[in-house]
Design a protein around this motif. Structure first.
Motif, mmCIF file in Angstrom:
data_model
loop_
_atom_site.group_PDB
_atom_site.id
_atom_site.type_symbol
_atom_site.label_atom_id
_atom_site.label_comp_id
_atom_site.label_asym_id
_atom_site.label_seq_id
_atom_site.Cartn_x
_atom_site.Cartn_y
_atom_site.Cartn_z
ATOM 1 N N GLN A 1 0.840 -1.179 0.000
ATOM 2 C CA GLN A 1 0.000 0.000 0.000
ATOM 3 C C GLN A 1 0.882 1.239 0.000
ATOM 4 O O GLN A 1 1.942 1.263 0.623
ATOM 5 N N ALA A 2 0.436 2.255 -0.706
ATOM 6 C CA ALA A 2 1.175 3.509 -0.755
ATOM 7 C C ALA A 2 0.200 4.672 -0.677
ATOM 8 O O ALA A 2 -0.954 4.567 -1.127
ATOM 9 N N GLU A 3 0.652 5.756 -0.086
ATOM 10 C CA GLU A 3 -0.117 7.000 -0.137
ATOM 11 C C GLU A 3 0.288 7.709 -1.425
ATOM 12 O O GLU A 3 1.436 8.109 -1.591
ATOM 13 N N VAL A 4 -0.662 7.831 -2.325
ATOM 14 C CA VAL A 4 -0.366 8.351 -3.666
ATOM 15 C C VAL A 4 -0.922 9.766 -3.790
ATOM 16 O O VAL A 4 -2.122 9.995 -3.589
ATOM 17 N N THR A 5 -0.050 10.691 -4.122
ATOM 18 C CA THR A 5 -0.439 12.084 -4.313
ATOM 19 C C THR A 5 -0.349 12.423 -5.798
ATOM 20 O O THR A 5 0.703 12.254 -6.417
ATOM 21 N N GLU A 6 -1.459 12.889 -6.338
ATOM 22 C CA GLU A 6 -1.498 13.301 -7.748
ATOM 23 C C GLU A 6 -1.213 14.795 -7.831
ATOM 24 O O GLU A 6 -1.866 15.594 -7.166
ATOM 25 N N ILE A 7 -0.240 15.143 -8.638
ATOM 26 C CA ILE A 7 0.196 16.528 -8.760
ATOM 27 C C ILE A 7 0.161 16.935 -10.225
ATOM 28 O O ILE A 7 0.693 16.228 -11.084
ATOM 29 N N VAL A 8 -0.469 18.064 -10.510
ATOM 30 C CA VAL A 8 -0.435 18.627 -11.861
ATOM 31 C C VAL A 8 0.663 19.678 -11.903
ATOM 32 O O VAL A 8 0.726 20.562 -11.047
ATOM 33 N N VAL A 9 1.524 19.561 -12.893
ATOM 34 C CA VAL A 9 2.671 20.454 -13.011
ATOM 35 C C VAL A 9 2.567 21.230 -14.313
ATOM 36 O O VAL A 9 2.454 20.638 -15.391
ATOM 37 N N GLU A 10 2.560 22.551 -14.209
ATOM 38 C CA GLU A 10 2.628 23.401 -15.393
ATOM 39 C C GLU A 10 4.100 23.728 -15.638
ATOM 40 O O GLU A 10 4.765 24.320 -14.799
ATOM 41 N N VAL A 11 4.590 23.308 -16.790
ATOM 42 C CA VAL A 11 5.999 23.503 -17.121
ATOM 43 C C VAL A 11 6.112 24.614 -18.153
ATOM 44 O O VAL A 11 5.502 24.533 -19.224
ATOM 45 N N GLY A 12 6.873 25.639 -17.801
ATOM 46 C CA GLY A 12 7.081 26.745 -18.727
ATOM 47 C C GLY A 12 8.552 27.009 -18.947
ATOM 48 O O GLY A 12 9.406 26.220 -18.530
ATOM 49 N N PRO A 13 8.888 28.128 -19.627
ATOM 50 C CA PRO A 13 10.301 28.472 -19.832
ATOM 51 C C PRO A 13 11.021 28.547 -18.493
ATOM 52 O O PRO A 13 10.419 28.913 -17.485
ATOM 53 N N PRO A 14 12.287 28.161 -18.400
ATOM 54 C CA PRO A 14 13.197 27.845 -19.503
ATOM 55 C C PRO A 14 13.136 26.390 -19.956
ATOM 56 O O PRO A 14 13.951 25.969 -20.762
ATOM 57 N N HIS A 15 12.194 25.577 -19.426
ATOM 58 C CA HIS A 15 12.136 24.160 -19.775
ATOM 59 C C HIS A 15 11.374 23.930 -21.070
ATOM 60 O O HIS A 15 11.419 22.839 -21.638
ATOM 61 N N THR A 16 10.641 24.933 -21.537
ATOM 62 C CA THR A 16 9.939 24.852 -22.810
ATOM 63 C C THR A 16 10.312 26.074 -23.642
ATOM 64 O O THR A 16 10.977 26.994 -23.165
ATOM 65 N N GLU A 17 9.857 26.081 -24.893
ATOM 66 C CA GLU A 17 10.075 27.237 -25.745
ATOM 67 C C GLU A 17 9.313 28.437 -25.194
ATOM 68 O O GLU A 17 8.289 28.287 -24.522
ATOM 69 N N GLU A 18 9.818 29.634 -25.471
ATOM 70 C CA GLU A 18 9.182 30.854 -24.991
ATOM 71 C C GLU A 18 7.733 30.903 -25.468
ATOM 72 O O GLU A 18 7.433 30.703 -26.646
ATOM 73 N N GLY A 19 6.826 31.146 -24.530
ATOM 74 C CA GLY A 19 5.411 31.223 -24.870
ATOM 75 C C GLY A 19 4.692 29.892 -24.861
ATOM 76 O O GLY A 19 3.463 29.853 -25.006
ATOM 77 N N GLU A 20 5.432 28.778 -24.658
ATOM 78 C CA GLU A 20 4.814 27.464 -24.629
ATOM 79 C C GLU A 20 4.724 26.952 -23.197
ATOM 80 O O GLU A 20 5.568 27.261 -22.368
ATOM 81 N N GLU A 21 3.699 26.168 -22.938
ATOM 82 C CA GLU A 21 3.502 25.593 -21.608
ATOM 83 C C GLU A 21 2.997 24.167 -21.760
ATOM 84 O O GLU A 21 2.182 23.880 -22.630
ATOM 85 N N VAL A 22 3.521 23.267 -20.949
ATOM 86 C CA VAL A 22 3.139 21.859 -21.002
ATOM 87 C C VAL A 22 2.585 21.452 -19.640
ATOM 88 O O VAL A 22 3.137 21.832 -18.606
ATOM 89 N N GLU A 23 1.505 20.696 -19.648
ATOM 90 C CA GLU A 23 0.912 20.208 -18.404
ATOM 91 C C GLU A 23 1.233 18.731 -18.237
ATOM 92 O O GLU A 23 0.992 17.930 -19.135
ATOM 93 N N ILE A 24 1.831 18.387 -17.098
ATOM 94 C CA ILE A 24 2.186 17.008 -16.782
ATOM 95 C C ILE A 24 1.503 16.624 -15.472
ATOM 96 O O ILE A 24 1.426 17.434 -14.542
ATOM 97 N N THR A 25 1.009 15.400 -15.416
ATOM 98 C CA THR A 25 0.451 14.877 -14.175
ATOM 99 C C THR A 25 1.371 13.802 -13.633
ATOM 100 O O THR A 25 1.695 12.845 -14.346
#
Length: 256
Positions: A195-219
């Motif tokens: 058994q594990a305590e599982v936490t779901e996290i939504v992460v909005e990734v923006g610059p400098p990890h993406t191109e300028e003006g772009e955003e990626v959503e990761i869960t």
């Protein structure tokens, strides 16, 4: 971010008069008790602004055989890659530790990896280096094994390599620039026999990890098993580009 308080110091100007032409008897100044020095006020400490959605103090992320063998007896996961919103491939991976065996004059650790209907048996030393390799029942010469197996292992461990590249453990501890995290839910979940305590996290990734003006959503799904924590799930929005666009799910964990 916490703004820094600027201390405004008053500027005291001192004027100088013209000297008198006639000599005057100097006045005797009254003795003045020296003032006690004032204690300097301490500036308030800046409070941390980064939130820590999950406690990560024993993070495990097997990016290769060398980090898989010491920590896990069994690990099973599935990962699916996408391109232009369409599924391109799906792989079920199973790893198991099978104890120690003597190979020549070396005592080795025997492990088995299966994926895409292939079975790789490896006898590795304490550093995770292959001493002997067998694919689908056939022993391979060392030169052939290195050329064939290493690319396979990079593909098998790609979700964990991506987790290291994206610095998942740092992000969930509130570190790093260009990330915005939000906890969606926390629940107790059965993962294989544990058994594990599982936490779901939504992460909005923006610059400098993406191109300028772009955003990626990761869960991300972070599993806390008490004695250790690890990434149990990863899914990306359709906007995610390149190798980051995949889903991963760990289905069974047995620690050593």
């Amino acid at each position: 971010m916490v703004a820094l308080m600027l201390l405004l110091l008053p500027v005291v100007s001192v004027g100088c008069g013209s000297p008198e032409t006639e000599e005057e008897e100097p006045e005797v100044a009254e003795a003045v008790e020296p003032e006690e020095p004032k204690e300097e006020e301490e500036e308030p400490e800046e409070e941390p602004t980064d939130e820590q959605p999950v406690s990560v103090d024993q993070w495990r992320n097997p990016t290769g055989v060398d980090s898989l063998v010491p920590d896990f007896e069994v690990l099973e996961w599935t990962w699916t890659s996408y391109a232009d919103g369409e599924e391109t491939s799906s792989t079920d991976v199973s790893y198991r530790f099978e104890g120690t065996e003597q190979v020549g004059d070396k005592e080795t650790i025997k492990i088995v990896l299966t994926f895409d209907d292939q079975e790789i048996v490896m006898w590795v030393d304490d550093d995770g280096e292959a001493v002997q390799t067998e694919i689908d029942g056939e022993l391979l010469p060392d030169e052939v094994a290195n050329m064939m197996v290493n690319p396979m292992l990079n593909a098998v461990f790609w979700p964990f390599i991506a987790a290291r590249t994206f610095r998942v453990s740092d992000v969930v501890m509130g570190r790093g620039y260009g990330w915005d995290t939000q906890v969606v839910s926390t629940e107790t979940r059965q993962v294989g026999d544990l058994q594990a305590e599982v936490t779901e996290i939504v992460v909005e990734v923006g610059p400098p990890h993406t191109e300028e003006g772009e955003e990626v959503e990761i869960t991300w799904e972070i599993g806390d098993f008490g004695e250790f924590q690890m990434l149990l799930g990863w899914s990306t929005s359709e906007a995610a580009a390149g190798d980051a666009n995949f889903d991963m799910k760990i289905t069974r964990v047995v620690p050593r």
